[in-house]
Structures are given as structure tokens and as C-alpha cells.
Design a protein around this motif. Structure first.
Motif, mmCIF file in Angstrom:
data_model
loop_
_atom_site.group_PDB
_atom_site.id
_atom_site.type_symbol
_atom_site.label_atom_id
_atom_site.label_comp_id
_atom_site.label_asym_id
_atom_site.label_seq_id
_atom_site.Cartn_x
_atom_site.Cartn_y
_atom_site.Cartn_z
ATOM 1 N N ASN A 265 32.308 40.623 33.877
ATOM 2 C CA ASN A 265 33.141 41.696 34.418
ATOM 3 C C ASN A 265 34.570 41.645 33.906
ATOM 4 O OD1 ASN A 265 34.984 42.952 36.581
ATOM 5 N ND2 ASN A 265 32.950 43.723 37.101
ATOM 6 N N TYR A 266 35.188 40.487 33.972
ATOM 7 C CA TYR A 266 36.598 40.380 33.604
ATOM 8 C C TYR A 266 36.847 40.761 32.137
ATOM 9 C CZ TYR A 266 41.359 38.699 33.409
ATOM 10 O OH TYR A 266 42.712 38.623 33.237
ATOM 11 N N LYS B 136 36.776 44.496 31.886
ATOM 12 C CA LYS B 136 38.003 45.102 32.416
ATOM 13 C C LYS B 136 39.111 45.055 31.367
ATOM 14 C CE LYS B 136 37.478 44.223 37.376
ATOM 15 N NZ LYS B 136 37.376 45.548 37.897
ATOM 16 N N ARG C 75 40.241 48.597 29.947
ATOM 17 C CA ARG C 75 41.564 48.835 30.529
ATOM 18 C C ARG C 75 41.684 50.202 31.209
ATOM 19 N NH1 ARG C 75 45.293 44.903 29.011
ATOM 20 N NH2 ARG C 75 44.561 43.569 27.344
ATOM 21 N N THR C 76 40.682 50.528 32.024
ATOM 22 C CA THR C 76 40.681 51.773 32.785
ATOM 23 C C THR C 76 41.484 51.564 34.058
ATOM 24 O OG1 THR C 76 38.480 52.254 31.946
ATOM 25 C CG2 THR C 76 39.211 53.513 33.845
ATOM 26 N N ARG D 223 43.007 51.937 37.803
ATOM 27 C CA ARG D 223 42.452 52.253 39.125
ATOM 28 C C ARG D 223 43.072 53.559 39.627
ATOM 29 N NH1 ARG D 223 40.156 47.802 41.805
ATOM 30 N NH2 ARG D 223 40.434 45.854 40.699
ATOM 31 N N TYR E 201 43.162 46.988 36.414
ATOM 32 C CA TYR E 201 42.079 47.713 35.757
ATOM 33 C C TYR E 201 40.847 47.730 36.652
ATOM 34 C CZ TYR E 201 45.227 46.783 31.922
ATOM 35 O OH TYR E 201 46.333 46.691 31.144
ATOM 36 N N GLY E 202 40.113 48.847 36.622
ATOM 37 C CA GLY E 202 39.030 49.008 37.565
ATOM 38 C C GLY E 202 37.631 49.055 37.003
ATOM 39 N N SER F 18 33.376 47.875 38.475
ATOM 40 C CA SER F 18 33.685 47.361 39.802
ATOM 41 C C SER F 18 33.019 45.996 40.009
ATOM 42 C CB SER F 18 33.187 48.333 40.865
ATOM 43 O OG SER F 18 33.258 47.749 42.144
ATOM 44 N N HIS G 94 38.315 52.418 43.085
ATOM 45 C CA HIS G 94 37.569 52.671 41.851
ATOM 46 C C HIS G 94 37.178 54.136 41.756
ATOM 47 C CE1 HIS G 94 37.018 48.487 40.683
ATOM 48 N NE2 HIS G 94 36.757 48.210 41.947
ATOM 49 N N ASP H 186 33.225 53.582 37.599
ATOM 50 C CA ASP H 186 33.473 52.146 37.783
ATOM 51 C C ASP H 186 32.401 51.531 38.673
ATOM 52 O OD1 ASP H 186 35.809 52.845 36.484
ATOM 53 O OD2 ASP H 186 37.093 52.553 38.234
#
Length: 146
Positions: free
Chosen positions: A57-58, A61, A65-66, A68, A79-80, A83, A124, A128
Motif C-alpha cells: 500500500n505505502y 501511495k 500521489r493522489t 485525499r 495521499y489516499g 485505501s 478517500h 481509493d
């Protein structure tokens, strides 16, 4: 509606991930009565599954770089996508529903409510949460195969 849910969650200090951990321990203690080795297996699969969820996940993200919808003081990462809450919820739901077929519907309903809570609190966007859920199911399947 959003304000009511946000206010209730702030006042009661309700966190979807905390609720998932509570559900995990309830099922954990039920598993004690069925089979001790099953309890150990579920614990290991869940811990390793959550670790794998974080490890996938990390970086996603940081890659996408979307932003929130709303960044509040309780969120560490701005960043979201995807989720993490949804991913962990669906990972654990997939693992537990494999071993307890009767829990298939309740665990996936609970995981869906975790995703909905992330949408209602504007932590989110829909994509997401949806991608986090799909990634969680895939993480759960990987944990069951390996």
C-alpha cells in the motif's frame, strides 16, 4: 449526515481499523474453542497479511500521489490511493471467510462498512476505497496460496 457520523466518531473515538481489530479478536477467541492450531494459523496469516498490505500500500501511495478529499489532523499521509483501511479489512475478510464459510457474508459486509466509513468521512474517494478493497482481496488470496 456526514457531520453526524464525523461527530459521533470523534466523540466516541471510533476508528474503522480499531473496530476491525476488535472483530479480529472476537473471531480469535471463537477459534480457540474450535482448534488451537487454527487459531495460530489465522493469527499468523492475519499479521503477515496486514504486513504485506502495508508493504504494497505505502509504495502505491507514493507512486500515484493522489490527494485525499479532505486532509485532517489525524491523517499521517496526505495521499489516499489506495485505501489502507479497505485493503486490511478485505484482506482479513478473505482469510477468515476461507476458514469459516459461515462468516463469509458478515466479514465482507463489515469490510464494506469500513470502506463506506472512509467515503463518508471524506478520507478517500470511491476509487481509493474500491482499489483498496480489490487489492485486499488479492492480498488475502496470496496469503492463502502461499
Amino acid at each position: 449526515m456526514k457531520r453526524v457520523i464525523s461527530r459521533i466518531s470523534d466523540e466516541l473515538n471510533i476508528n474503522p481499523l480499531r473496530s476491525l481489530i476488535i472483530l479480529f479478536f472476537i473471531i480469535y477467541f471463537i477459534a480457540i474453542f474450535f482448534d488451537f492450531y487454527l487459531m495460530i494459523r489465522l493469527t499468523l496469516l492475519s499479521v503477515i497479511g496486514c504486513t504485506l498490505a502495508f508493504l504494497t500500500n505505502y509504495p502505491l501511495k507514493m507512486l500515484f500521489r493522489t490527494k485525499r478529499p479532505i486532509l485532517d489532523k489525524y491523517q499521517d499521509i496526505e495521499y489516499g490511493f489506495p485505501s489502507f483501511h479497505s485493503q486490511v479489512a478485505f484482506t482479513i475478510a478473505t482469510i477468515y471467510s476461507f476458514y469459516f464459510h459461515a462468516l463469509f457474508l458478515p466479514t465482507f459486509i463489515f469490510a464494506t462498512f469500513v470502506g463506506i466509513s472512509r467515503l463518508v468521512t471524506k478520507s478517500h474517494n470511491f476509487m481509493d476505497v474500491a482499489f483498496g478493497g480489490i487489492l485486499g482481496i488479492l492480498t488475502g488470496i496470496v496469503m492463502l496460496i502461499v
